[in-house]
Structures are given as structure tokens and as C-alpha cells.
Design an enzyme around this catalytic site. Structure first.
Site, PDB file in Angstrom:
ATOM      1  N   ARG A  17       1.076  -0.905  -0.064  1.00 13.61           N
ATOM      2  CA  ARG A  17       0.275  -0.042  -0.112  1.00 13.61           C
ATOM      3  C   ARG A  17       0.983   0.657   0.204  1.00 13.61           C
ATOM      4  O   ARG A  17       0.419   2.425  -0.832  1.00 13.61           O
ATOM      5  CB  ARG A  17      -1.280  -0.233   0.928  1.00 13.61           C
ATOM      6  CG  ARG A  17      -2.106   0.766   1.088  1.00 13.61           C
ATOM      7  CD  ARG A  17      -3.058   0.572   2.230  1.00 13.61           C
ATOM      8  NE  ARG A  17      -4.601  -0.006   1.934  1.00 13.61           N
ATOM      9  CZ  ARG A  17      -5.312   0.698   1.097  1.00 13.61           C
ATOM     10  NH1 ARG A  17      -5.239   1.498   0.603  1.00 13.61           N
ATOM     11  NH2 ARG A  17      -6.349  -0.187   0.553  1.00 13.61           N
ATOM     12  N   GLU A  58      -9.783   5.933   6.706  1.00 14.01           N
ATOM     13  CA  GLU A  58      -8.569   6.310   7.171  1.00 14.01           C
ATOM     14  C   GLU A  58      -8.103   7.579   6.028  1.00 14.01           C
ATOM     15  O   GLU A  58      -6.920   8.133   7.142  1.00 14.01           O
ATOM     16  CB  GLU A  58      -8.015   5.188   6.871  1.00 14.01           C
ATOM     17  CG  GLU A  58      -7.492   3.793   7.036  1.00 14.01           C
ATOM     18  CD  GLU A  58      -7.132   2.562   6.633  1.00 14.01           C
ATOM     19  OE1 GLU A  58      -8.325   1.694   5.464  1.00 14.01           O
ATOM     20  OE2 GLU A  58      -6.395   1.836   6.862  1.00 14.01           O
TER      21      GLU A  58
END
Ligand code: MTE
Ligand code: HPA
Ligand code: MOS
Length: 756
Positions: A312, A713
């Protein structure tokens, strides 16, 4: 249809949180024969165990038994994807805080006291502690990964300007208010009921079963809510649930294992700290032409989720910018420290931190406004393919940026700051605007699935169940709203119930910000099945000819209106099924796991923040004067909850980048394991002015519920603007001072170091 998504309903447990009535794992009524466990762990970071003497532990007050690796009937491992997370060690010490045994006693405090009486003789060895040491020794938990697009090497050669350097971002402790805890209760036939503070009940079930050498169906995990997870309970809760279960099985007694704050901070993994080395080529205007990046993270002793986290980071090295030529090397370093894990953003913040620093360094080198350079590099309609080959079709960053520049009066304030700085020698101000573009979906494609179970009881009241975990983010509220919307019922008629592996099986962790998207999808599927039963009944029984609508607690057809309650009671008497499971999987995802290329995300969530900061050049202290945020949540399901996530996410990100510093001594012993030595942001760190606006044109192009977007997030990364503002203030201390030495967190010490 009702207007449930515009009502901004309060968090389902708001009043219970405030009055203390919300039940967390430690508040569940304790069985009378409950015993308590405490873990004895290593005091050094690497060595060979020569002798373990537990005599004094045994003789300590209240002690019933001791559990070691010999008591494990199944596997001695709680690793989620890869093995490597030992429960108890008896031969080698691999990190500080590694469990060696657990002591079972009549109270939590007596167990803890006893655990400290162990005499463990260890022949100490030299540990590998830092990223740099690990790279040198090629010590990795997983193989390095590489991703290329275009030709970075040749294009670097051709670039008019080149800048190179290195960067560092620190780790972060999750500091959830409720620490790690589990309580296991034996049932018939060696079955166990497990209460665990976890983001992942299904994997808790699977891991306990493997540790006890039993079938998955003998373990029943129940979670009503957890007191914050932030990624720290996606996998790291397994160890504690497993140890409680081993003891429960051995003693056939209920066991509770609750860590105090110090032990929690010592024994659980944190955000990965990252080291970056870069070389960037750019035009005189500041347009990036080529980028070479080496990124390396401290994974600790085992793989845990480090593969996906570092992937990621690779996927977010572009943030909102088109980089035509790029070459990425990613190293997953193995160190003799506790295994690092998921933390809000999951590698994304680290990737974005890197590119935002690079852009700032470019603008300082060119002596140009960094806002302009950012805009110049944004993805647009033509320059719209990422380095992993995904086309960006939902880009709203330029619009958000332009709105925010105007709203925050960025240019005027920049001028004011110049004036202020010219008049002040010691105090210096800085300002910065940075974007966020965050990919929504688990990058591990198969995890993008969810289940639900909906019952309608004969009085018309609804029992709602699904695979998601409430961790404070407002999941249950949103999911009850969705159910209410689908059935046209009053919000209060939806009963939210504990997440339970016996109701919805084989779930994914509540993570990746996707829990509402996924579980909401499964709920809609379950409700649609029940509605299809009911509709069939209405057509037959009431001879309906029109379409049937569910709204305002009623059902409408043929110009008739009957109450939902009446319908349900008639449907029951006519033997209509009023209960259904539901399933959902995200469409369109397609990723080549070898090359990392393809479409890892369904869509992106965008946002931007302007931070204005003041620093004291004599002490290094800093204070945020004002932060303005515009954040995209699509067409919100609940703006009140979304705003809470944006504010909370920003402040948590601010902690990561300014106050929270994890420190190990040269032997690998953690020095920062309580709030006295580890500084999380408080009201004192909150900016004097914090203006949060939800992006008014928000709309998800993908068919996500109500066209909303995930919010958990992405706002965390808005705090990068505050770090960059500090860099700007440092740059402003002296014309053309290089601020590239500043590392994160920007503590007073690190700020001073970068000035002097
Ligand atoms: N908000 C609160 N109050 N508590 C939490 O533990 N975890 C964050 C975020 N917001 C968290 C939170 C993280 S790491 C994630 S992935 C998401 O919430 C998970 O929930 P969601 O998928 O429902 O957004
Ligand atoms: N995000 C959060 N948790 C995860 C992911 C992700 O992309 N992949 C696996 N676990
Ligand atoms: Mo969040 S780090 O995906 O639990």
C-alpha cells in the site's frame, strides 16, 4: 424512501459512552469461577534461553497454574497469513517483550505480580534493530518488491534538474483507550465462547482452533464493540485470545487476560517506521519527470501484515500526482523488535509523506510556491494513469484544492506570514496545503467480501447482524441507517447486535475503511431477499397490481397503505420466511499479485488541508494556529459521524508527525511504554482554529451505498500538511535554508536539529 441519510443521527452508543454504560469486554459480567492470566515476557531483544526457573512464580500468592509452549495442543503460532508469530518461546529470544509463559491466578494483579518473579537465564546476542542494519545484512521478513513504469533511469539523465536525498518517518503506537483483552469461557465438549477486543473475530476463531487443535466450529467469538482498534487489533489481538484459550482448555475454567498499558505497548506492534532514499528529475517549473525511490520499513520479527502494508505504501507513493517515469524498490526489513502491524492508512501515510516531502524540497530548491508545484503535478484528464496501471476516473482534487485555497485565503495568509517572519527573529511561521488521494478496497482482493443476517420478528422489529466491528467509527449507526432505509422503517426499530461468528461466518477484518461499504452491501442483499418474499406474499394475498413501496413504517401498493407491523403479522400467519442471510463482494477489482499492476481499488477518497504553524527557533516548540480542511465523503450517509472521523483522523495523524516518538535503547528495549514517556496529542496540540468542511459536490461515481465514500483512514493523511508547514517555517528561518533534514515526528528536538 425515508430521509434517514440526511438526519445526521448521533452515534448509536453516544450516550452510553458518556455515561459509562457501554459494555466493553472487561465490563461483561464475570463468571464466578473466573481466573486471570498475566504474561511473562523477555527482557532482552535477542538471545538463547539457558534456563527458565518458575519456582517463585508458582509459589506466589494466588497462583493456580503456569502455561508454557508445552501446553499447546495445536500449533504454537498466531501468524495471520504467514507463520512466524510464536505464542511462547522456550529456546530463542527474538525481541523484547516476547512471551515465554503465562501465569494463571485468582486476580489480575496477583497474576501480574507472580509473572515478575520468573528467573530466565539468557545468553544474549547482538540484535538487528534498525532499518539500515537490516538492509546491510539483507535481513527481510519477505522478499523485496519492485515496481516500474516508463524509464526512470534515462529520464533522470534527461531531466533539467535533479534532487536526491533521504527521508524518515517514525512509528506510532495505537494507544486505543481500551487495551488488549480477551475472556474465554469453556462450553460443553471442549467448545469455547471467546470475548475478544478484536477487529477480526473470524480469524480469532480460526487461530484459536488451530492453536487448540480443534475444528473451527468449536470456537465461538463474540464482539459487541471495541474501545478503538486503529489497525492495532486487526491481528495483534490474536496472541492474547490464544493464550486465554490455552489456559481455559487446560484448566477447564473461564480465563481473562487483560494487559496494562505498559505491557500493551511493549508486547504489541506499531506503525512501521520508514526510510526513503530518492532521486527526482524535474523541469524548471517543477514538473516531475522521473522518480527513483528506495523504501524500506521496519517490520519487526515477523511478516504479520507487512506485505500488504508495504504494497500500500507503493500504491500511494504518487498521492495525487502523475509521475511519468518511476522506479520503486521496497524492502521489508526484519529486526529484533516486536512485529509491526496495521495502523490507520496501512502504509499509505508513509508513501504520501515521502512524495509530499519531495515536492516541498523541489519547491524550495526552485524557490517557488509549493502549492503551485503541487497543482502542476496533479493527475488530470490526460495524465490519469497511475504507476500500477489503474486509470483515475473520479478525480476531484483540483476542485477541492481550488475551493480550499479560496476558503482558507491561502495566498493572503502566505503574504501575511512573510511580513510576520520579516519582523520576527525568533518566532517563525510556515504554511502549507497538501492533498490526499486514498485508495478504497483491501489490496488483497479476496478480503473484499462481507456477510449479514437480518431477522424480522413477528412484531415487526428488526434484528441486525453483520460481520463488521464497531470500534468507535460509527459503523453500527451507519449500518442501522442503511437497514432502516431499505425497509422504510424508523431507525429505532433496528436492533444492533454483537458481531458473532455463529451468526455471520468467514468474515474479513473490519479494516481498509471499507466496513460500511462491504457489510452495508451484504445487509442490502439480505433485506432484498426478505422483501422479495414479502412482495410475493403481497401480490398473492392482497392482489397487488402496482409496485410496492416501503416507507414511513408502512407498505404502499394499489393506492392502499398498510402498516409494516400488520404486514409482518399476516405474513407470519401465512408462513412467509422473515429472515435471511446476505452476501456482498466488491466488483471490478483485478490485480496481478506478482507485478502489483491492475486495479487494486474500487475508488479513491480525496481531501486537502491547509496548516499554519509557528515555531520557536530557540526551543524547537511548535503550535498550529489554524487548519482548514475540505474532505470528500461522497454523498454522506451520516455527516455528523463523518466529521468526527475527519477531525479524529487529522489529530491522530498530527500525533504521528509531531509528538509521538517511539524509542528503543541500543539493546532493543522499548523506552516509551506509557503516556509519561510517549506523547499522544491532547487538546493542547489541537489547532487554535480547526475548520472542517465536507466537500459539497461529493458523489461516488461507483455504485456505493447512497453514493457515499469511505472515511475511516483518509483524513489521517491530512496531517501531512502540518508537517510540511513546519518545513516551510524552517525554510523561512533563513532565506533558502534547506529544510530537507527534518525527520518525522517533528518534535522540538528534531526541529532544532534541522535548524542548527
Ligand atoms: N475511528 C475510531 N473511533 N476508532 C478506531 O479504532 N479505526 C480506523 C478508522 N477510524 C478507528 C476509527 C481505522 S484504522 C479503520 S481501517 C477504519 O476506521 C475502520 O472502520 P471503517 O471501515 O468502518 O471505516
Ligand atoms: N488494508 C487494511 N488491512 C488489510 C489490507 C488493506 O489493504 N490488506 C490486508 N489487510
Ligand atoms: Mo485500519 S489500519 O485498515 O484497521
Amino acid at each position: 424512501m425515508n430521509k434517514i441519510f440526511t438526519k445526521n443521527i448521533e452515534h448509536e452508543s453516544a450516550k452510553k459512552h458518556v455515561t459509562g454504560k457501554a459494555i466493553y469486554t472487561d465490563d461483561i459480567a464475570e463468571p464466578t469461577n473466573l481466573l486471570h492470566a498475566a504474561i511473562g515476557y523477555s527482557n532482552c531483544s535477542k538471545g538463547i534461553i539457558k534456563k527458565i526457573d518458575l519456582k517463585d512464580v508458582f509459589q506466589s500468592e494466588g497462583v493456580i497454574d503456569i502455561i508454557t509452549d508445552k501446553d499447546i495442543k495445536g500449533i504454537n503460532d498466531v501468524g495471520p497469513i504467514f507463520k512466524g508469530d510464536k505464542i511462547f518461546t522456550s529456546k530463542n529470544i527474538e525481541y523484547y517483550g516476547q512471551p515465554i509463559f503465562a501465569v494463571i491466578a485468582t486476580s489480575n494483579i496477583l497474576a501480574k505480580k507472580a509473572s515478575l518473579k520468573a528467573k530466565v537465564l539468557v545468553q544474549e546476542l547482538k540484535p538487528i534493530l534498525t532499518i539500515k542494519e537490516a538492509i546491510k545484512k539483507k535481513s527481510y521478513v519477505l522478499k523485496p518488491r519492485f515496481l516500474n513504469k516508463g524509464d526512470a533511469k534515462n529520464n533522470l539523465k534527461k531531466s533539467k534538474n535533479i534532487l536526491s536525498g533521504d527521508l524518515y518517518s517514525g512509528g506510532q503506537d495505537h494507544f486505543y483507550l481500551e487495551g488488549q483483552i480477551a475472556m474465554t469461557v469453556p462450553q460443553e465438549d471442549d467448545n469455547f465462547l471467546v470475548y475478544s477486543s478484536t477487529q477480526h473475530p473470524s480469524e480469532t476463531q480460526q487461530i484459536i482452533a488451530k492453536v487448540l487443535n480443534q475444528d473451527f466450529n468449536s470456537i465461538h467469538v463474540v464482539v459487541r464493540r471495541i474501545g478503538g482498534g486503529f489497525g492495532g487489533k486487526e491481528t495483534q489481538s490474536f496472541l492474547f485470545a490464544a493464550i486465554a484459550s490455552i489456559a481455559s482448555k487446560k484448566l477447564n475454567k473461564p480465563i481473562k487476560l487483560r494487559l496494562d498499558r505498559d505491557d500493551d505497548m511493549i508486547m504489541t506492534g506499531k506503525r512501521h517506521d520508514f526510510y526513503f532514499k530518492y532521486k527526482v528529475g524535474f523541469s524548471d517549473k517543477g514538473k516531475i519527470n522521473a522518480l527513483k525511490i528506495l523504501m524500506a520499513s521496519r517490520c519487526g520479527i515477523s511478516a504479520d501484515l507487512s506485505g500488504a502494508i508495504n504494497d500500500r505504501a507503493i500504491y500511494h507513493i504518487d498521492n495525487a500526482y502523475f509521475i511519468p517515469n518511476i522506479e520503486i524498490e521496497s524492502y521489508r526489513c526484519k529486526t529484533n523488535t516486536v512485529s509491526n502491524t496495521a495502523f490507520r492508512g496501512f502504509g499509505g501515510p508513509q508513501g504520501m509523506f515521502c512524495i509530499e516531502n519531495i515536492l516541498e524540497n523541489i519547491s524550495q530548491k526552485l524557490n517557488k510556491d509549493s502549492c503551485e508545484i503541487r497543482k502542476l503535478n496533479f493527475y488530470n484528464n490526460i495524465r490519469n494513469e497511475t504507476h500500477y496501471g489503474m486509470k483515475i476516473t473520479d478525480n476531484v482534487i483540483t476542485d477541492i484544492f481550488n475551493q480550499l485555497i479560496k476558503k482558507s485565503k491561502y495566498y493572503k495568509r502566505k503574504k501575511d506570514i512573510e511580513k510576520f517572519n520579516s519582523k520576527n527573529k525568533i518566532l517563525k511561521k510556515g504554511i502549507s496545503i497538501t492533498p490526499v488521494k486514498f485508495g478504497i478496497s483491501f489490496t488483497t482482493t479476496h478480503l473484499n467480501q462481507a456477510g449479514a443476517l437480518v431477522h424480522i420478528y413477528t412484531d415487526g422489529s428488526i434484528h441486525l447482524n453483520h460481520g463488521g466491528i464497531e470500534m468507535g467509527q460509527g459503523l453500527m449507526t451507519k449500518l442501522a441507517q442503511i437497514t432502516s432505509h431499505e425497509l422504510g422503517l424508523n431507525y429505532d426499530s433496528i436492533k444492533i447486535t454483537s458481531t458473532d461468528t455463529e451468526k455471520v461466518p468467514n468474515t474479513s477484518a473490519s479494516a481498509a475503511s471499507a466496513t460500511t461499504d462491504l457489510n452495508g452491501g451484504a445487509i442490502i442483499n439480505a433485506v432484498s431477499k426478505i422483501k422479495s418474499n414479502l412482495n410475493k406474499f403481497i401480490y398473492d394475498y392482497y392482489n397487488a397490481k402496482s409496485i410496492i413501496k416501503y416507507k414511513n413504517d408502512h407498505v404502499y401498493f394499489n393506492k392502499r397503505k398498510i402498516s409494516f407491523k400488520d404486514l409482518i403479522s399476516k405474513a407470519y400467519l401465512n408462513r412467509v420466511s422473515l429472515s435471511s442471510s446476505g452476501f456482498f463482494k466488491t466488483s471490478k477489482l483485478d490485480i496481478d499479485t506478482k507485478t502489483l499492476k491492475g486495479r487494486p481499488f474500487l475508488y479513491f477518497t480525496y481531501g486537502a488541508a491547509v496548516s499554519e504553524v509557528i515555531i520557536d527557533t530557540l526551543t524547537g516548540e511548535n503550535k498550529l494556529h489554524q487548519v482548514d480542511i475540505i474532505h470528500d465523503v461522497g454523498n454522506s450517509i451520516n455527516k455528523r459521524i463523518d466529521k468526527g472521523q475527519i477531525e479524529g483522523g487529522f489529530i491522530q495523524g498530527l500525533g504521528w508527525l509531531t509528538t509521538e516518538e517511539i524509542s528503543w535503547n541500543s539493546d532493543g528495549v522499548l523506552q516509551t511504554h506509557s503516556p509519561s514517556t510517549y506523547k499522544i496529542p491532547t487538546s493542547g496540540e489541537t489547532p487554535f482554529k480547526l475548520n472542517v468542511e465536507i466537500y459539497k459536490n461529493g458523489y461516488n461515481k461507483e455504485e456505493v451505498i447512497n453514493r457515499s465514500k469511505a472515511v475511516g483512514e483518509p483524513p489521517f493523511m491530512l496531517a501531512i500538511s502540518s508537517f510540511i508547514a513546519i518545513k516551510d517555517a524552517i525554510y523561512n528561518t533563513n532565506k533558502n535554508r534547506d529544510s530537507s533534514l527534518l525527520i518525522a515526528p517533528a518534535t522540538p528536538e528534531n526541529i532544532l536539529n534541522s535548524i542548527n
